[in-house]
Structure formats: C-alpha cells, structure tokens
Design an enzyme around this catalytic site. Structure first.
Site, PDB file in Angstrom:
ATOM      1  N   THR A  50       0.851  -1.191   0.000  1.00  0.00           N
ATOM      2  CA  THR A  50       0.000   0.000   0.000  1.00  0.00           C
ATOM      3  C   THR A  50       0.887   1.241   0.000  1.00  0.00           C
ATOM      4  O   THR A  50       1.923   1.266   0.671  1.00  0.00           O
ATOM      5  CB  THR A  50      -0.952   0.011   1.217  1.00  0.00           C
ATOM      6  OG1 THR A  50      -1.773   1.180   1.168  1.00  0.00           O
ATOM      7  CG2 THR A  50      -0.186  -0.027   2.531  1.00  0.00           C
ATOM      8  N   HIS A  73       2.560 -11.514  14.275  1.00  0.00           N
ATOM      9  CA  HIS A  73       3.637 -12.031  15.127  1.00  0.00           C
ATOM     10  C   HIS A  73       3.401 -13.486  15.552  1.00  0.00           C
ATOM     11  O   HIS A  73       4.297 -14.128  16.097  1.00  0.00           O
ATOM     12  CB  HIS A  73       3.750 -11.146  16.370  1.00  0.00           C
ATOM     13  CG  HIS A  73       5.105 -11.173  17.021  1.00  0.00           C
ATOM     14  ND1 HIS A  73       6.155 -11.922  16.521  1.00  0.00           N
ATOM     15  CD2 HIS A  73       5.597 -10.558  18.124  1.00  0.00           C
ATOM     16  CE1 HIS A  73       7.219 -11.754  17.282  1.00  0.00           C
ATOM     17  NE2 HIS A  73       6.902 -10.928  18.268  1.00  0.00           N
TER      18      HIS A  73
END
Length: 419
Positions: free
Chosen positions: A337, A390
């Site tokens: 993006t 994560h």
C-alpha cells in the site's frame, strides 16, 4: 414460470445486497439481459436473466441482503410486455363474468408505470446510483457533464448544493417534529448509510486487529539510485513497452525477492496449520470513491517490469471506472500500500487478512543524510513499514525482510537487469 436466482459469485462471497433493480414487474426481459445490480463485499456485479419473458414479481427489494442460490425474481416465459400484465389484471382483479371492464384496467396500469420508464433509461455509473440513493436524488433530474449522457458520481455530488436546499426548504413546515430527532443538540447533521463495501472494510479491519498479533517494524530507503535509474531509462522504457516506469514495479520485485527469503510472510494460518504459498500474487491497494480495493498482480515473480507496470495501469483504470471483477481481487498472498501518493510521511498499515504481511510505502522527502563522518547530503528518503502477524513471523524475520527490500531498492539495477 421461471426463477431468477443469485448466481455463484466467488468462493469467498456467499451473499450480496440488492443495489438497484434495472427492470420492474411487468417489463419484458430478454435472455442475457441485465436485470439487477448486486453489491457484494468487494465489487458491484450486474446479474443477467437466464430466461426470456415478462417479470411477474420480485422476491427481494432494493437494500435486501440475498444469498447465493436464492430466488430474487419470477419470470413468466409465456407472456409479453403489456399483454401479460393485461391478462393478469383481468384474472386477478376482476370477478368472472365481468370481462368487459378488463380493457379499461390495462390503460390505467400503463399510465401508472409510464413516468418510471424515463428514469430507467438513465445511464449512470454504479457509484452515481449509490450516491443518488443515499442522498435521495432522482437521477432523471441530474444533468451529466459527460457528452454521451452518462451520469457519474461527480454529477450527483454537484447536483446536491444546487437543488437540495430548494427541495428541503418546505420540510421544516411540513414535519417540524422530525428536526429534534435528526440532531438533538440542535446542530445540523447528516445520516448516510454505509455502503456494503464500507461495512465490510470496517468489519474486516476490526476482525484483523482482534484475531492477529499485529506488529509493525520500520526502516527508511534512500531513493536516489531508483530515481536516477528511472530518469536514465524512462524514455527508452516507454518507447519499447508503451508504459511508464514507476516506483511500484521496483517495490513489487523487491517484495517478491524478500518473500522468497522469508517465506512465512507469504503464508496464512488455517486452524493449527501454516499454509506457506509457493506462488507470489501481490495485492496493490487502490483508493476509490467507494473505498479501498486491493487488485492482485498474478505471478509477479514471473513478470518483468513492463508486464508489472502494464498490470498496474490496467487494474488502476478498472478500479477508477468500477470495472474490477471478482477475479481481480481474489487470492493475494501479500499486499503493498502506498500512502505516499496522498502525502503520508509515516503510518502503520493494517493487515489484509488472511494475509500475514503488508508493506507500507510513504512520501519521498529530502532529508539530510550522513554519507560518512565528514559529509552530509540532502537525499530523497522514504520511510517504509512492514506490518506482520507475530503469531507466525518473528521480529528477526520481519526486520530481515524489510532490510532486504531496502537493499534491493537502493541497488535497483540488480532488480531491473536481473543481476
């Protein structure tokens, strides 16, 4: 009688919202003719009739949510426009033995539907139709700027300040009790229903934040080498490929190389399993009037710079004209993006689930950079950000990925010439 059902749209789409009926009961419809515009989570699609005949009834109204496979309209395959409705009026409205009054019923019915026919001939983009519905504007009253007569979103927007005040002026006298309900504080407000796409974007972004252990790591890239290389080769590149050489193709190539080094960023979680993808379909976020969409560049690892740039131009044009297909938006493995086109200096991009990684590009800004102990230079610098899940990507892997992207962008010849 034949049923018109919501067709299979895509693996991930099971329902949609009736945005606009393009026909009305009593109209004749040909096989293959568009009958309804359906708003889905990703794009608007127009559904065709698989049958020829007269529309007997609708099973769903505009604004209703319908499921794939659900019947939304009934078509009488034996009827023709006008004739079928006359027979229905005779058989339903009149008792037996009073057929002499039937001819009078048909002209009345025809007169009632006549004013609506002019609005059906209005040619408008889906974005214009949506805005008109939200604002309560009759498209037949909007003057299009397009010489071909197509009403666009900007036409509807410009219509509002000119006419809305006149139309709303009598409202306070007619319905004074409604004013406090609109704004209890006495200050003006406007309530606008979110489009289905905006609702989906909102729910998915919240879902990602609630389900993923999202972290972001940052770095900065010296864009000097890329800018010099583009300046040197841009004319020849355009002459040979009929497309301009931009920054996004460099970042796409760099991302693919970094994903090969850190494969867990090209994966997704499915239950207790990790699905590592061995292909590289890179999504590129594009902002439109209707919200953010992420069309996908397929097999980016197998394409050269010209092919990537060509894909980008094609997908961006489709996004602007609301012509993206469901296939254009499905199956991305990683997303890029670019908030820099709007002037963003630094941001934290949100994951595009079920993907586990997204790269954020930002605006290029001249900043003083230490070349060595004795020298400082103003260099065109860009902050880049990697948001990652994560749960399956460790901090070391995330930092290594971003560092690899930085190294490749600062040595762009290795990308452009494959050395």
């Amino acid at each position: 009688m034949a049923e018109i059902k919501v067709p299979e749209l895509a693996e991930t789409i099971s329902e949609g919202t009736i945005a606009q009926w393009l026909k009305k009961p009593g109209d004749f419809v040909s096989k293959g003719e568009y009958i309804v515009e359906l708003e889905t989570d990703k794009v608007n699609v127009e559904i065709i009739s698989e049958h020829e005949g007269v529309i007997a009834e609708f099973k769903a109204a505009e604004g209703d949510t319908v499921q794939v496979g659900e019947t939304i309209a009934i078509v009488s395959e034996k009827g023709t426009a006008g004739i079928e409705t006359g027979r229905e009026a005779e058989s339903v409205d009149e008792p037996a033995g009073k057929t002499s009054e039937a001819p009078a019923a048909a002209p009345v019915q025809k007169a009632e539907t006549e004013p609506k026919k002019s609005s059906e001939r209005i040619i408008a983009t889906p974005a214009a139709r949506k805005l008109a519905r939200e604002k309560g504007i009759d498209l037949s009253e909007v003057s299009p700027a397009d010489p071909l007569g197509r009403v666009r979103r900007q036409d509807v927007s410009s219509y509002q300040p000119e006419n809305a005040a006149k139309q709303a002026a009598p409202a306070p006298a007619a319905k004074p009790a409604q004013q406090p309900a609109a704004a209890e504080s006495g200050k003006p407000v406007e309530r606008v229903r979110m489009s289905r796409r905006r609702q989906t974007i909102a729910s998915r972004l919240v879902e990602v934040q609630q389900t993923a252990a999202m972290l972001t790591t940052f770095n900065e890239v010296d864009m000097t080498a890329v800018m010099e290389l583009r300046k040197k080769w841009k004319d020849r590149f355009y002459e040979e490929n009929d497309v301009r050489l931009g920054f996004m193709s460099f970042f796409t190539k760099a991302v693919v190389a970094a994903l090969k080094k850190i494969p867990n960023l090209n994966a997704e979680i499915q239950g207790n399993d990790l699905l590592v993808k061995k292909f590289y379909d890179i999504g590129v976020a594009v902002s439109t009037d209707e919200g953010l969409v992420v069309p996908v560049i397929r097999d980016a690892d197998r394409k050269n710079f010209a092919e990537i740039e060509g894909n980008l131009v094609e997908l961006a044009e489709k996004a602007r004209t609301n012509k993206l297909s469901l296939n254009d938006l499905q199956g991305g493995t990683f997303t890029i993006t670019n908030g820099g086109v709007f002037g963003s200096l630094l941001s934290t991009p949100i994951l595009n689930g079920p993907q586990v990684g997204i790269l954020g590009m930002h605006t290029i800004q001249l900043r003083p950079v230490a070349i060595d102990k004795d020298r400082m230079e103003n260099r065109p610098m860009m902050y880049i950000a990697l948001s990652y899940d994560h749960r399956i990507v460790d901090g070391k892997e995330a930092v290594t990925f971003l560092k690899k992207v930085k190294e490749l962008i600062e040595d762009p010849e290795s990308l452009l010439f494959g050395s």
